[in-house]
Design a protein around this motif. Structure first.
Motif, PDB file in Angstrom:
ATOM      1  N   UNK A  51       0.819  -1.209   0.000  1.00  0.00           N
ATOM      2  CA  UNK A  51       0.000   0.000   0.000  1.00  0.00           C
ATOM      3  C   UNK A  51       0.856   1.263   0.000  1.00  0.00           C
ATOM      4  N   UNK A  52       0.441   2.230  -0.819  1.00  0.00           N
ATOM      5  CA  UNK A  52       1.100   3.548  -0.787  1.00  0.00           C
ATOM      6  C   UNK A  52       0.423   4.453   0.234  1.00  0.00           C
ATOM      7  N   UNK A  53      -0.887   4.249   0.448  1.00  0.00           N
ATOM      8  CA  UNK A  53      -1.613   4.941   1.513  1.00  0.00           C
ATOM      9  C   UNK A  53      -2.574   3.942   2.159  1.00  0.00           C
ATOM     10  N   UNK A  54      -2.802   4.102   3.473  1.00  0.00           N
ATOM     11  CA  UNK A  54      -3.677   3.194   4.207  1.00  0.00           C
ATOM     12  C   UNK A  54      -5.101   3.709   4.323  1.00  0.00           C
ATOM     13  N   UNK A  55      -5.280   4.988   4.274  1.00  0.00           N
ATOM     14  CA  UNK A  55      -6.607   5.562   4.447  1.00  0.00           C
ATOM     15  C   UNK A  55      -6.769   6.753   3.502  1.00  0.00           C
ATOM     16  N   UNK A  56      -7.366   6.531   2.345  1.00  0.00           N
ATOM     17  CA  UNK A  56      -7.929   5.269   1.849  1.00  0.00           C
ATOM     18  C   UNK A  56      -6.824   4.334   1.336  1.00  0.00           C
ATOM     19  N   UNK A  57      -7.139   3.052   1.225  1.00  0.00           N
ATOM     20  CA  UNK A  57      -6.178   2.082   0.731  1.00  0.00           C
ATOM     21  C   UNK A  57      -5.964   2.268  -0.767  1.00  0.00           C
ATOM     22  N   UNK A  58      -4.712   2.536  -1.124  1.00  0.00           N
ATOM     23  CA  UNK A  58      -4.369   2.711  -2.536  1.00  0.00           C
ATOM     24  C   UNK A  58      -2.996   2.120  -2.816  1.00  0.00           C
ATOM     25  N   UNK A  59      -2.843   1.626  -4.057  1.00  0.00           N
ATOM     26  CA  UNK A  59      -1.560   1.111  -4.513  1.00  0.00           C
ATOM     27  C   UNK A  59      -0.993   2.062  -5.558  1.00  0.00           C
ATOM     28  N   UNK A  60       0.329   2.041  -5.687  1.00  0.00           N
ATOM     29  CA  UNK A  60       0.986   2.893  -6.668  1.00  0.00           C
ATOM     30  C   UNK A  60       1.909   2.030  -7.523  1.00  0.00           C
ATOM     31  N   UNK A  61       1.495   1.791  -8.753  1.00  0.00           N
ATOM     32  CA  UNK A  61       2.278   0.997  -9.699  1.00  0.00           C
ATOM     33  C   UNK A  61       2.579  -0.395  -9.151  1.00  0.00           C
ATOM     34  N   UNK A  62       1.570  -0.992  -8.570  1.00  0.00           N
ATOM     35  CA  UNK A  62       1.658  -2.360  -8.070  1.00  0.00           C
ATOM     36  C   UNK A  62       0.673  -3.215  -8.851  1.00  0.00           C
ATOM     37  N   UNK A  63       1.094  -4.416  -9.263  1.00  0.00           N
ATOM     38  CA  UNK A  63       0.273  -5.321 -10.056  1.00  0.00           C
ATOM     39  C   UNK A  63      -0.196  -6.493  -9.205  1.00  0.00           C
ATOM     40  N   UNK A  64      -1.308  -7.090  -9.602  1.00  0.00           N
ATOM     41  CA  UNK A  64      -1.779  -8.297  -8.927  1.00  0.00           C
ATOM     42  C   UNK A  64      -0.759  -9.420  -9.057  1.00  0.00           C
ATOM     43  N   UNK A  65       0.083  -9.356 -10.103  1.00  0.00           N
ATOM     44  CA  UNK A  65       1.127 -10.360 -10.270  1.00  0.00           C
ATOM     45  C   UNK A  65       2.226 -10.204  -9.221  1.00  0.00           C
ATOM     46  N   UNK A  66       2.384  -8.987  -8.702  1.00  0.00           N
ATOM     47  CA  UNK A  66       3.348  -8.776  -7.615  1.00  0.00           C
ATOM     48  C   UNK A  66       2.896  -9.512  -6.354  1.00  0.00           C
ATOM     49  N   UNK A  67       1.587  -9.477  -6.116  1.00  0.00           N
ATOM     50  CA  UNK A  67       1.036 -10.244  -4.992  1.00  0.00           C
ATOM     51  C   UNK A  67       1.278 -11.740  -5.199  1.00  0.00           C
ATOM     52  N   UNK A  68       1.005 -12.201  -6.417  1.00  0.00           N
ATOM     53  CA  UNK A  68       1.165 -13.632  -6.716  1.00  0.00           C
ATOM     54  C   UNK A  68       2.626 -14.055  -6.539  1.00  0.00           C
ATOM     55  N   UNK A  69       3.541 -13.271  -7.085  1.00  0.00           N
ATOM     56  CA  UNK A  69       4.964 -13.614  -6.995  1.00  0.00           C
ATOM     57  C   UNK A  69       5.430 -13.649  -5.539  1.00  0.00           C
ATOM     58  N   UNK A  70       5.048 -12.643  -4.759  1.00  0.00           N
ATOM     59  CA  UNK A  70       5.488 -12.576  -3.368  1.00  0.00           C
ATOM     60  C   UNK A  70       4.893 -13.719  -2.560  1.00  0.00           C
ATOM     61  N   UNK A  71       3.651 -14.069  -2.859  1.00  0.00           N
ATOM     62  CA  UNK A  71       3.008 -15.169  -2.134  1.00  0.00           C
ATOM     63  C   UNK A  71       3.762 -16.469  -2.374  1.00  0.00           C
ATOM     64  N   UNK A  72       4.094 -16.747  -3.623  1.00  0.00           N
ATOM     65  CA  UNK A  72       4.783 -18.003  -3.935  1.00  0.00           C
ATOM     66  C   UNK A  72       6.233 -17.981  -3.439  1.00  0.00           C
ATOM     67  N   UNK A  73       6.853 -16.821  -3.423  1.00  0.00           N
ATOM     68  CA  UNK A  73       8.197 -16.725  -2.838  1.00  0.00           C
ATOM     69  C   UNK A  73       8.156 -17.028  -1.341  1.00  0.00           C
ATOM     70  N   UNK A  74       7.112 -16.535  -0.676  1.00  0.00           N
ATOM     71  CA  UNK A  74       6.991 -16.810   0.760  1.00  0.00           C
ATOM     72  C   UNK A  74       6.746 -18.297   1.005  1.00  0.00           C
TER      73      UNK A  74
END
Length: 360
Positions: A51-74
């Motif tokens: 997250x780039x900001x928590x209130x409101x929740x917003x992302x900045x140049x983040x892709x859903x694939x970044x979530x997928x990659x990080x999840x599988x790396x973990x």
């Protein structure tokens, strides 16, 4: 936050795109991702990293694939930790079964002496037993339990019967000896009194939690031999018991598929000062002392401290290597990756990346 109603996968994706501004290049692939993986684990579990900001929740140049990659790396990191924990558990089982058998089960007729309560110690006889009001209370009370179903596994009258009948690799014909005569105070097989299964076989069916019970119950000389196998002394018994508390929680956390970065020992697991000081831990709760009397104990440590403990018994070199790969993948794939990597480091309770790399 309130209770959230169930949403369709498409609605979840739409909410990530607008208003949160997550980049979803391919809606079909995104739907497949949420079909394969749990939204709560992948998105909710990792969003604070991105997250780039928590209130409101917003992302900045983040892709859903970044979530997928990080999840599988973990998950790859968790696999390495799990291997080390499996090795630790196997080593503990081997040590307990060897030393106990050498002390009490050297003759055929003594094969089942590990089910004789007289061969263990009653910790209720020790004044000032640490953490008796915490996680060790139930363990100590169980030793003298009179209800069969509540007794420790080895002391239950149907233990050997269940061991044979519920484990295909324990063949009653193989473990039958016409010269075997069961002594007093040991458990017998209900269908054949000449069947006896050695401890080194039986212990393989025990859970990590049951091993902890055994380490409380073993007599001092027997436990001292086990501690020696782990490079510890007889005086380190309580420290080692706290080690087992932490490793059990880490093992269960991984086994249940929980997000690795969010590992934290539960508040009811308390730690002695000697344990905290030995491994230089940084628990969330420090514990308090009033008028020279301990009021509360330290509790709640994070993944980095758990890895520090594990590294004292098994190398975490491969685990750290997977962390390095994960950080490299982030740097290669994302803007602001250094910020995200630092958030991960803070999430696992490590003081810095350098401290994490030192666990090799």
């Amino acid at each position: 936050m309130g209770i959230k109603p169930s949403k369709s996968r498409q609605n979840l994706i739409d909410n990530l795109v607008e208003p949160r501004l997550l980049n979803v290049p391919d809606n079909t692939k995104a739907l497949q991702l949420l079909t394969n993986l749990n939204y709560f684990q992948v998105i909710n579990g990792l969003e604070n990293i991105f997250l780039s900001t928590n209130n409101p929740k917003k992302f900045n140049k983040v892709s859903i694939y970044d979530f997928e990659r990080l999840y599988y790396d973990s998950k790859k990191i968790a696999t390495e930790i799990s291997r080390s924990l499996d090795d630790f558990e196997e080593r503990l089982k081997g040590s307990i079964s060897y030393h106990f058998s050498q002390a009490y089960c050297k003759n055929i007729n003594d094969t089942m002496q590990y089910t004789n309560k007289n061969n263990y110690r009653d910790a209720t006889e020790f004044v000032g037993y640490p953490l008796i009001s915490g996680q060790y209370g139930k363990i100590i009370r169980t030793f003298n339990e009179t209800t069969n179903s509540k007794k420790f596994l080895f002391f239950q009258p149907w233990f050997l019967t269940n061991l044979v009948q519920q484990n295909d690799h324990v063949d009653e014909n193989f473990y039958r000896d016409t010269q075997y005569t069961a002594p007093n105070n040991v458990v017998s097989y209900i269908n054949d009194s000449q069947v006896a299964v050695p401890l080194w076989v039986a212990i393989e069916t025990l859970t990590f939690g049951s091993l902890i019970y055994l380490c409380h119950y073993l007599k001092d000389d027997d436990m001292s031999n086990v501690l020696n196998d782990f490079g510890l002394t007889a005086n380190d018994r309580m420290i080692f018991l706290n080690v087992l508390d932490v490793l059990k929680e880490l093992r269960n956390h991984i086994a249940h598929g929980n997000l690795l970065f969010r590992f934290q020992t539960p508040a009811y697991i308390k730690f002695t000062n000697d344990f905290v000081n030995r491994f230089q831990l940084n628990p969330r709760t420090r514990g308090t002392i009033s008028t020279n009397r301990r009021v509360s104990y330290a509790s709640e440590i994070y993944l980095y401290d758990a890895l520090k403990i594990l590294n004292n018994f098994y190398s975490t070199k491969n685990t750290v290597r997977q962390f390095k790969k994960m950080f490299y993948h982030n740097m290669k794939s994302m803007q602001s990756a250094e910020i995200y990597n630092n958030r991960i480091i803070r999430m696992i309770g490590a003081p810095s990346y350098r401290h994490l790399k030192d666990l090799t």
